[in-house]
Design an enzyme around this catalytic site. Structure first.
Site, mmCIF file in Angstrom:
data_model
loop_
_atom_site.group_PDB
_atom_site.id
_atom_site.type_symbol
_atom_site.label_atom_id
_atom_site.label_comp_id
_atom_site.label_asym_id
_atom_site.label_seq_id
_atom_site.Cartn_x
_atom_site.Cartn_y
_atom_site.Cartn_z
ATOM 1 C CG ASP A 144 9.548 9.629 13.370
ATOM 2 O OD1 ASP A 144 10.556 10.364 13.323
ATOM 3 O OD2 ASP A 144 8.399 10.040 13.136
ATOM 4 C CB ILE A 145 15.022 9.886 15.930
ATOM 5 C CG1 ILE A 145 15.288 8.408 16.165
ATOM 6 C CG2 ILE A 145 15.640 10.719 17.051
ATOM 7 C CD1 ILE A 145 16.760 8.040 16.125
ATOM 8 C CG ASP A 146 9.848 14.889 15.601
ATOM 9 O OD1 ASP A 146 10.523 15.936 15.481
ATOM 10 O OD2 ASP A 146 8.671 14.793 15.213
ATOM 11 C CD GLU A 166 -2.535 1.586 2.509
ATOM 12 O OE1 GLU A 166 -3.355 2.524 2.520
ATOM 13 O OE2 GLU A 166 -2.291 0.882 3.501
ATOM 14 C CB SER A 191 12.084 12.804 8.926
ATOM 15 O OG SER A 191 12.326 14.099 9.446
ATOM 16 C CB CYS A 241 21.205 25.082 14.182
ATOM 17 S SG CYS A 241 21.642 24.800 15.909
ATOM 18 C CB VAL A 278 17.015 10.534 11.241
ATOM 19 C CG1 VAL A 278 17.976 11.636 10.840
ATOM 20 C CG2 VAL A 278 17.192 10.179 12.718
ATOM 21 C CB CYS A 333 20.842 25.994 19.541
ATOM 22 S SG CYS A 333 20.558 24.220 19.299
ATOM 23 C CB CYS A 334 16.705 24.967 17.298
ATOM 24 S SG CYS A 334 18.103 25.491 16.290
ATOM 25 N NE ARG A 376 8.197 20.627 8.732
ATOM 26 C CZ ARG A 376 7.252 21.128 9.515
ATOM 27 N NH1 ARG A 376 6.105 20.481 9.654
ATOM 28 N NH2 ARG A 376 7.431 22.247 10.172
#
Length: 309
Positions: free
Chosen positions: A115-117, A50, A166, A134, A171, A127-128, A168
């Site tokens: 999924d590592i976000d 699918e 990923s 970054c 990874v 920093c972010c 955005r």
């Protein structure tokens, strides 16, 4: 500080013009098909896979399936999806699921995916935040990849691992071994539980709880983290620079250490020297309850650098 990606400078309005060019000239259809067909060893393997497409205006289209690379290529160039989701391999062609007898349309297998976000690290990076990334905080992704790849390879024996950005803010790891693709839901949950180093909710002070003795997975993970920790945590993220960040670190220490270290920190403002004072305290207290005290350093390393699945 150079941003690697940011939602702030992403212009989605340009996609309708760019996607047709991307799918005609850039998308790796041949490699994509070869991967998901797995050599054609299993009959109808690719055509029973699918695919789901997210189109313009967030239109979601499920149960797409294709008999060949050319079919896939033609349809994707026609629909120009904003996002592609690779689903499971089913007992029948997903595009014909409405014609199959009720209950007989079943998912048979799928790759084991992690999924590592980066947003899961917002509590340990200064920093972010959110989808911003970054070069400073990307070190967290490097550490996570090295820890999980070692565990998947050495602890589970998986040979075929595909790591991809990923798109955005993190990874994905696709474990493609036949044994991994055929794992049951229960077995997949067990693997994920084994690899989950973070315990505790969002508001838990100690997000990493280390057992005594320390589990071999944690020992191996600490060996990966240690070379990165000084430059990442002390320099890039300055975890011992502000009062608030200092308290986060001290919360991981035994109660008897906090008062002493707070007094020492009044005289010493350098993050590197403050970390040296913490290490010195642990070394001086190694007699008796040495394991518990040494684990304070491990707690700090893991809390600020751990993989989050």
């Amino acid at each position: 500080m150079q941003k690697i990606t940011s939602a702030n400078n992403y212009d989605q309005a340009s996609l309708p013009d760019l996607l047709p060019l991307y799918y005609r000239r850039v998308f790796p259809f041949s490699q994509y098909y070869r991967w998901l067909n797995y050599g054609g060893v299993t009959k109808n393997y690719f055509q029973n896979r699918e695919f789901s497409f997210t189109l313009k205006d967030d239109i979601y289209v499920r149960y797409q399936s294709f008999g060949s690379q050319s079919e896939l290529e033609k349809e994707m160039q026609k629909m120009n999806p904003y996002k592609i989701d690779i689903g499971a391999v089913y007992s029948h062609r997903p595009s014909q699921h409405n014609t199959v007898k009720s209950g007989s349309f079943q998912a048979l297998e799928k790759e084991l995916v992690f999924d590592i976000d980066m947003t899961d690290y917002d509590d340990v990076r200064s920093c972010c935040s959110a989808a911003d990334i970054c070069s400073k905080c990307w070190t967290l992704m490097t550490i996570a990849i090295r820890i999980l790849d070692r565990a998947l390879r050495e602890d589970f024996g998986f040979r075929h691992r595909l790591w991809v950005y990923s798109g955005r803010r993190g990874v994905h790891c696709w474990v493609c071994d036949e044994a991994a693709r055929k794992l049951s839901v229960t077995a997949r949950s067990a693997v994920a539980e084994y690899l989950s180093l973070v315990k505790g909710g969002e508001d838990t002070v100690k997000k990493v709880q280390l057992s005594d003795p320390i589990h071999p997975l944690i020992q191996e993970s600490l060996a990966v983290i240690e070379p990165y920790f000084p430059s990442y945590a002390l320099d890039s993220q300055d975890i011992l620079g502000s009062k608030e960040s200092v308290e986060k670190v001290l919360a991981l220490m035994p109660e008897e250490a906090r008062k002493e270290l707070r007094m020492d920190f009044l005289q010493e403002t350098s993050p590197a020297r403050r970390w040296a004072l913490i290490q010195s305290w642990v070394e001086r207290k190694q007699v008796g309850e040495s394991r518990r005290r040494r684990s304070s350093l491990s707690n700090s390393d893991m809390s600020f650098s751990r993989p989050s699945l």
